[in-house]
Design a protein around this motif. Structure first.
Motif, PDB file in Angstrom:
ATOM      1  N   ALA A  84     -80.624 -22.130 -37.320  1.00 26.21           N
ATOM      2  CA  ALA A  84     -79.657 -21.033 -37.412  1.00 26.21           C
ATOM      3  C   ALA A  84     -78.232 -21.528 -37.160  1.00 26.21           C
ATOM      4  N   TRP A 123     -84.507 -15.772 -35.198  1.00 27.77           N
ATOM      5  CA  TRP A 123     -83.304 -16.564 -35.482  1.00 27.77           C
ATOM      6  C   TRP A 123     -82.966 -16.537 -36.972  1.00 27.77           C
ATOM      7  N   VAL A 141     -82.386 -10.304 -33.980  1.00 26.33           N
ATOM      8  CA  VAL A 141     -81.462 -11.401 -34.327  1.00 26.33           C
ATOM      9  C   VAL A 141     -80.140 -11.247 -33.571  1.00 26.33           C
ATOM     10  N   ARG A 143     -78.010 -11.475 -39.558  1.00 28.37           N
ATOM     11  CA  ARG A 143     -77.983 -12.932 -39.679  1.00 28.37           C
ATOM     12  C   ARG A 143     -76.545 -13.450 -39.701  1.00 28.37           C
ATOM     13  N   ASN A 203     -81.848 -20.611 -43.622  1.00 31.20           N
ATOM     14  CA  ASN A 203     -82.529 -19.317 -43.533  1.00 31.20           C
ATOM     15  C   ASN A 203     -83.979 -19.305 -44.049  1.00 31.20           C
ATOM     16  N   TYR A 211     -74.818 -16.226 -37.303  1.00 29.33           N
ATOM     17  CA  TYR A 211     -74.079 -17.397 -37.786  1.00 29.33           C
ATOM     18  C   TYR A 211     -72.660 -17.404 -37.214  1.00 29.33           C
TER      19      TYR A 211
END
Ligand code: GCW
Length: 660
Positions: A176, A213, A38, A101, A181, A105
């Protein structure tokens, strides 16, 4: 090429040349700290985005030098698992997530700041999502048709899997970029075929793309899958009873098989005993028993089970059924089971009261289901920006707890009852059309849903401004004109399709596009020569108003106190009844339909003034949508007005009428 494919992920050269040179000095390379897939996606997106925005190659490097954009993770308990910070240091920018994650973002948000040409001094920010489960629901079928889809065929080419298309990566990036999610990739009217062993390696390949992602793949499960998928075996399973041990073992094996291939599989979404779907009630079991059987087997893998509460067969008034079935089950669903409830008690109408199950299930994990695809709100022809509606729903104070709370937003963000398995699901409008959503402005609903799932406190104004600037750039005129159109579009659609909360004036068994008020007599209205509406009061009607907290019972139950916008949902009213405005109800119906149509004409005119300020291709495409919108709004106006004139025989008053 300006075909809308990039949606809001447009990394075009920064238009302001001063800012461009400042950006160029400040960001020369990217450094990814860590090797998680990620994080690598975050690095790749930064490289792609910065290279486009700055008009030169901005590479990913191993070493941090001057003017680096550094992305990585750092333990930070204040950020929650998915939050991030963007911080400008003297010689670099740091994008830091509490987890991978979050870092991703943060990378997207950083790029969005640049797309919106924010000055360097204002790039710092910290943010984290409010709802843990931010989910899309696709109603995509195995033949790639999409139930209630108006943007072409399914993005997913099932029969080609495990072969992968480039578009899957763009799909995952798109999710994303706005913090989605979880995604359920097939229709809740589910084909059991999706669970067939031969299909699973293909789905695992797709899950791999999504995983990079930060998105977890889910499947809608057909409750009778054990029957369907053993039919050709020597001793087939002939029931789907959740208490039957063979059925249980079948699901156990299936779930084990899925997790061997997809270790981060999200779980199942189930529509059971609704509109002909099989379910536990077929065997005398409850919805909770049916859900828990699956939830228990998913729990070992950290999977979840989402069970829809959308059931409406049986009672005289559709509006009450869900509550009567699910409210008694409160507290019976297991910890990793979630009940997913549509915003209103009917079915995604342009206006409905909030579903009384919000506040009615305090001991159940709950998600709200919103419809991004415009099934009842004009498909891809009528512009209807739904964020203002969703805001009003999320802000609704249920009065079921202390004081006026909790609000719907409190419930779905976990604040109300201190829950983690809660969130928001959007029945999405994506398809394989080049512009993804069937008409360019429809993407605002996709974006808006996700932004609200991230933070329900954002205003519709903020969200739409964000979307417009990302999609069309910062031209003041474009932003202000388009914003005014978008923010008025929901109430405009309402005004010519759904008088005073009536809703459902389209043929129930059809496409839900054109007006057909005669076909919903008794479903959404009881129209006579004297009046119209639906008496849902506890005192004289169906009793629906009695499902709310006392505060709302008093308001909805009283003709004097009921808000105008829900009047005909809650009450049956004579045509001559005077509204707060002083107008009679029938005159209001006439006027609002004519006004609504005029507003659509005005939308088209206003868009016309933007010629030359938006690239020709997208300008013309949107202009064509408004042309069609005007025609369809006129059709609604004339059908509804003549319907009520036909019953009431009351001639409209006011200027202009005689010339018609
Ligand atoms: O009202 C109905 C829609 C169906 C949909 C159903 C549901 C997926 O018209 O197309 O089926 O709602 O939400 O289950």
């Amino acid at each position: 090429n300006e075909d809308g494919y990039d949606l809001w992920l447009r990394y075009h050269l920064v238009a302001d040349s001063n800012l461009l040179s400042r950006y160029r000095d400040a960001f020369t390379h990217i450094v990814v700290q860590g090797n998680h897939v990620v994080l690598r996606s975050a690095g790749a997106e930064l490289a792609r985005g910065l290279s486009g925005l700055l008009g030169r190659s901005i590479p990913v490097r191993d070493q941090i030098g001057k003017s680096a954009v550094v992305v990585g993770t750092k333990v930070d308990n204040t950020l929650g698992p998915e939050g991030f910070t963007i911080k400008r240091r003297t010689d670099r920018v740091e994008i830091t997530g509490a987890g991978e994650r979050g870092a991703l973002y943060g990378a997207f948000r950083f790029l969005q700041q640049l797309q919106r040409q924010r000055p360097l001094e204002r790039l710092d920010l910290t943010d984290r999502p409010a709802s843990p489960l931010r989910m899309l629901n696709h109603w995509d079928n195995l033949n790639r048709s999409i139930e209630r889809g108006y943007a072409g065929k399914s993005i997913f080419v099932w029969d080609e899997l495990p072969g992968l298309r480039e578009r899957y990566v763009d799909y995952a990036r798109l999710l994303a970029s706005v913090g989605i999610n979880h995604t359920v990739i097939n229709n809740v009217n589910a084909s059991a075929e999706f669970l067939r062993s031969e299909r699973l390696p293909g789905l695992a390949a797709l899950a791999g793309v999504l995983r990079s992602w930060g998105v977890r793949l889910w499947l809608s499960a057909n409750y009778a899958a054990p029957i369907t998928l053993t039919a050709d075996q020597p001793s087939p399973i002939t029931v789907a009873d959740p208490l039957d041990t063979r059925v249980q073992q079948w699901w156990q094996d299936k779930i084990d098989e899925i997790y061997r291939l997809i270790p981060d599989f999200g779980g199942f979404l189930v529509k059971a005993n609704s509109e002909g779907q099989p379910g536990p009630l077929d065997y005398g079991r409850t919805h909770a028993e049916g859900a828990n059987m699956l939830a228990d087997r998913l729990a070992a893998y950290d999977g979840k089970l989402v069970w829809r509460s959308f059931v409406h067969e049986g009672f005289d008034d559709w509006a009450e059924y869900e509550y009567r079935v699910f409210h008694p089950l409160d507290g019976q669903f297991h910890a990793n089971a979630v009940v997913q409830t549509k915003n209103g008690p009917i079915d995604f109408q342009v206006r409905e009261p909030v579903n009384p199950l919000f506040g009615g299930l305090p001991r159940t994990n709950q998600m709200i289901e919103l419809q991004v695809t415009q099934e009842y709100t004009g498909h891809s022809t009528h512009l209807c920006y739904l964020v203002p509606e969703w805001k009003s729903i999320l802000g609704f104070q249920t009065h079921t707890g202390t004081g006026s709370g909790p609000t719907v937003a409190d419930i779905v963000t976990g604040l109300a009852y201190d829950q983690e398995n809660v969130g928001m699901a959007g029945v999405v409008n994506l398809g394989d059309d080049r512009d993804w959503t069937g008409y360019q402005l429809g993407a605002a609903n996709t974006h808006g849903f996700a932004r609200l799932a991230w933070n329900p406190k954002l205003s519709a104004d903020e969200i739409v401004t964000d979307w417009i600037e990302l999609t069309f750039g910062g031209d003041r005129q474009v932003v202000s004109v388009l914003k005014a159109i978008m923010l008025r579009s929901w109430s405009t659609y309402e005004s010519y399709t759904s008088p005073l909360g009536m809703g459902y004036l389209t043929y129930p068994l059809g496409s839900h596009f054109a007006p057909a008020p005669t076909t919903t007599q008794n479903l959404s209205h009881h129209t006579t020569a004297e009046g119209t509406g639906f008496d849902r009061t506890a005192a004289t009607g169906s009793g629906f108003t009695g499902l709310y907290a006392e505060h709302w019972q008093d308001i909805y139950g009283s003709l004097a106190n009921c808000p105008d916008e829900l009047l005909l949902f809650m009450h049956w009213v004579p045509y001559t009844h005077r509204l707060r405005s002083g107008k009679t109800m029938i005159q209001h119906i006439y006027d609002s339909h004519f006004d609504g149509y005029e507003r659509v004409v005005e939308f088209r005119r206003a868009w016309g003034r933007l010629a030359g300020r938006v690239d020709q291709a997208r300008y013309a495409d949107i202009a064509a949508t408004f042309d069609a919108h005007v025609i369809e709004a006129e059709r609604w106006r004339d059908t509804i007005v003549s319907y009520f004139y036909g019953f009431s025989r009351i001639v409209p008053t006011g200027t202009g009428w005689l010339q018609l």
